[in-house]
Design a protein around this motif. Sequence first.
Motif, short mmCIF file in Angstrom:
data_model
loop_
_atom_site.label_atom_id
_atom_site.label_comp_id
_atom_site.label_asym_id
_atom_site.label_seq_id
_atom_site.Cartn_x
_atom_site.Cartn_y
_atom_site.Cartn_z
N THR A 107 0.82 -1.21 0.00
CA THR A 107 0.00 0.00 0.00
C THR A 107 0.86 1.27 0.00
O THR A 107 0.34 2.37 0.17
CB THR A 107 -0.95 0.02 1.21
N SER B 74 -8.15 2.77 -5.38
CA SER B 74 -8.59 2.31 -4.07
C SER B 74 -9.40 3.42 -3.40
O SER B 74 -9.06 4.60 -3.51
CB SER B 74 -7.37 1.95 -3.21
N ARG C 180 -8.47 -0.09 2.45
CA ARG C 180 -7.61 -0.94 1.62
C ARG C 180 -8.15 -2.36 1.38
O ARG C 180 -7.49 -3.17 0.75
CB ARG C 180 -6.19 -1.05 2.19
N THR D 216 0.84 -6.10 3.59
CA THR D 216 -0.53 -5.71 3.90
C THR D 216 -1.31 -6.86 4.51
O THR D 216 -1.53 -7.89 3.87
CB THR D 216 -1.22 -5.22 2.61
#
Length: 373
Positions: free
Chosen positions: A8, A67, A73, A96
């Motif tokens: 991310t 996103s 997320r 993540t």
Amino acid sequence: MRIAVISTSQVPSNTANSIQVLKVCQAYKQIGHEVLLIIPGNKKYEWEEIKSNYGVTEKFEIRWIKSVKKLHRYDFAIFSIIYARKWKADLIHTWTHQVALFLNWIKKTYLLELHELPTGNFGPKLFKAIIKSSNKKRFLPITQTLAKRYENEFQFKFSPGEIVISPDGVDIERYGNKQTPSEIRKKIGIKDNFSAVYTGHLYAGRGMNLMVELASLLPEIQFVWVGGRDNDVAYWRNIIIDRNLNNIMIVGFVKNELIPLYQMAGDILLMPYEKSITGSSGGNTVDFCSPMKMFEYLASGRPIISSDIPVFHEVLNSANAIFCDSEDSLCWRDAVLQIYNHPTIAKSLSVQAKLDAQGYSWINRCKNGLADF
């Protein structure tokens, strides 16, 4: 093998986490794997910009996926996995936890980086769900200390095959310059005086007040600061002007590809971390951090003076660095003078640092993470 790397991190940016992601991708490519990096974003950037910002040379595919922030997320995790499967990834490497959770559900093998403890209402619950799964996975905590913190926090033990301690690394090949600090200073346009160099951000916990004090104690030494966001650079330049200090040069942000030159321009490299360290993503990481600059400093082959932070001793020792209390400016002054006045001590520290750096290449890190998996 086809490895999809999912993060991310914002790319491009100058955060430490984004740099690490790009270095991992390059290392996989260097050891012969096909690599796809999947990151959030609405805009595609050209490779030349990525290459220059991050100092990478091995080209690999990058996919930006839109996103929605309020979905935390989870949408990115789902669409990233779908894209990785379409790409026919053999393995997923991710930072993540949302990605790891979904990979457990579909029984897809993955490596999960651990850089700090999970936070918030859902972070700890998410990690508990991850460790309960029998799906094949491997954890890559950046320090032994962090691995133990996880075990204590979540009341479990990592099994030997599912964990590889994975400190940050360094591109050893970028530190082959044989020129002296003096020669390099002339090359990059720095005044050719004996120099103590700091590279990195200038925000809380990095020891900037200490370095200002140190400069006032050692007017004969030139202090060179490389890095920092524009607002931080402006703030500290004003402090230096107010203190009437003429021996601190703030270079500001430079592209990653130039960092080795600035580090090797130093006769001394400084790591004045405080007892509370703010990471690029926020939060105090002093107990378990693994700063990239530590490995870059080692590879530079220059004497290192570091704050005496316990976790640093997983990498540094009395043969490759001098340690000082982060609040004791006189100790730092004496350490600088020790190196300044005793070339044999400087040489010994430099040689050992260069030697120790060999075990911390990004390539070795990736090989170790994949070994027997």
